[in-house]
Design a protein around this motif. Structure first.
Motif, PDB file in Angstrom:
ATOM      1  N   VAL A 154       0.876  -1.407  -0.168  1.00  0.00           N
ATOM      2  CA  VAL A 154      -0.045  -0.017  -0.020  1.00  0.00           C
ATOM      3  C   VAL A 154       0.859   1.199  -0.053  1.00  0.00           C
ATOM      4  CG1 VAL A 154      -1.661   1.283   1.225  1.00  0.00           C
ATOM      5  CG2 VAL A 154      -2.015  -1.071   1.063  1.00  0.00           C
ATOM      6  N   MET A 155       1.850   1.272   0.941  1.00  0.00           N
ATOM      7  CA  MET A 155       2.611   2.428   1.073  1.00  0.00           C
ATOM      8  C   MET A 155       3.564   2.738  -0.283  1.00  0.00           C
ATOM      9  SD  MET A 155       3.893   2.465   5.084  1.00  0.00           S
ATOM     10  CE  MET A 155       4.552   3.934   4.829  1.00  0.00           C
ATOM     11  N   SER A 156       3.847   1.535  -1.067  1.00  0.00           N
ATOM     12  CA  SER A 156       4.683   1.715  -2.192  1.00  0.00           C
ATOM     13  C   SER A 156       3.877   2.201  -3.384  1.00  0.00           C
ATOM     14  CB  SER A 156       5.359   0.583  -2.492  1.00  0.00           C
ATOM     15  OG  SER A 156       6.143   0.344  -1.546  1.00  0.00           O
ATOM     16  N   ASN A 157       2.489   1.876  -3.393  1.00  0.00           N
ATOM     17  CA  ASN A 157       1.703   1.994  -4.647  1.00  0.00           C
ATOM     18  C   ASN A 157       0.684   3.120  -4.617  1.00  0.00           C
ATOM     19  OD1 ASN A 157       2.538  -0.103  -6.670  1.00  0.00           O
ATOM     20  ND2 ASN A 157       2.695  -1.242  -4.642  1.00  0.00           N
ATOM     21  N   PHE A 158       0.445   3.594  -3.271  1.00  0.00           N
ATOM     22  CA  PHE A 158      -0.772   4.613  -3.248  1.00  0.00           C
ATOM     23  C   PHE A 158      -0.250   5.550  -2.237  1.00  0.00           C
ATOM     24  CE2 PHE A 158      -2.707   0.201  -3.626  1.00  0.00           C
ATOM     25  CZ  PHE A 158      -3.037   0.432  -4.941  1.00  0.00           C
TER      26      PHE A 158
END
Length: 247
Positions: free
Chosen positions: A158-162
């Motif tokens: 989640v943190m890498s993509n959003f």
């Protein structure tokens, strides 16, 4: 503390699991939906085939109760295409929250790429439609290290993509409540597992589901830091009664 705003009132049994016919099952779902409306719970969590009925009832009542449903429930071993198809239909029917069962067996087998891909694509689908996404990791099927690793993996994806604005819209959730354990061991949220999830999923929120049946247990979970509680005992929890429900 308004404990009702933490409660996802839940009924997820099929007619077969409940030992009743389809008509009786529909009636029970109607009762759970109406109870959520009357009690002003945060959300009613029901099976996908009941979402459309819930939407009609909630709109008619001009209620603020959200509608949640489960995707690929309870095993989580369907293909990505099947998960996306079921979620897309739930969105069309009016669901606000999509609780996906993570393919925890693939994770345990080391097929991390498959798990990462489904988490990314299903999360993207939900967020693109402005939905809340929750990932059920089925803690009773995992050992402590696996709970830590899978919670951290979801966070990392989640943190890498959003963008950070979306972090509060993606939960890590403990359990389906339907996993069969040996020797009647707990199959849902326990204090040790929730602590592990909170420590390794943050800044993503955590939902405690499975086994929370009393007001005291719910308050304890909230004090630990969970943002939602999934339970079939929502009314009993809110009123301080003792529940004999099994989820």
């Amino acid at each position: 503390m308004n404990i009702k705003q933490y409660l996802d009132s839940t009924y997820l049994k099929t007619a077969e699991q409940a030992g009743i016919n389809d008509s009786e099952s529909k009636k029970i779902n109607e009762q759970f939906i109406q109870e959520a409306i009357d009690e002003e719970f945060k959300l009613i969590m029901i099976r996908p085939e009941m979402v459309k009925m819930a939407k009609e009832m909630i709109v008619k009542a001009k209620s603020k109760v959200s509608i949640g449903t489960v995707i690929d429930f309870p095993q989580g071993q369907s293909s990505l295409e099947e998960k996306l198809s079921e979620a897309t239909q739930a969105i069309a029917d009016g669901a606000d929250d999509l609780d996906f069962v993570c393919n925890y067996e693939a994770f345990k087998e080391g097929n991390i790429d498959l798990v990462k891909h489904e988490i990314l694509e299903c999360t993207r689908l939900g967020l693109e439609h402005h939905k809340i996404v929750k990932w059920i990791i089925e803690v009773a099927a995992l050992n402590p290290l696996q709970i830590i690793q899978l919670s951290a993996l979801i966070k990392s994806i989640v943190m890498s993509n959003f963008k950070e604005d979306f972090y509060n819209s993606v939960f890590v959730k403990s359990s389906t409540g339907f996993y069969k354990t040996d020797n009647n061991l707990p199959n849902g949220a326990t204090v040790p597992t929730i602590i592990m999830m909170l420590e390794n999923a943050s800044p993503l929120p955590v939902k405690a589901a499975g086994g929370v049946r009393t007001h005291q247990e719910a308050v304890e979970m909230i004090k630990l830091g969970v943002k939602r509680i999934g339970t079939s005992s929502a009314k009993a929890i809110a009123s301080g009664e003792v529940s004999n429900k099994d989820y």
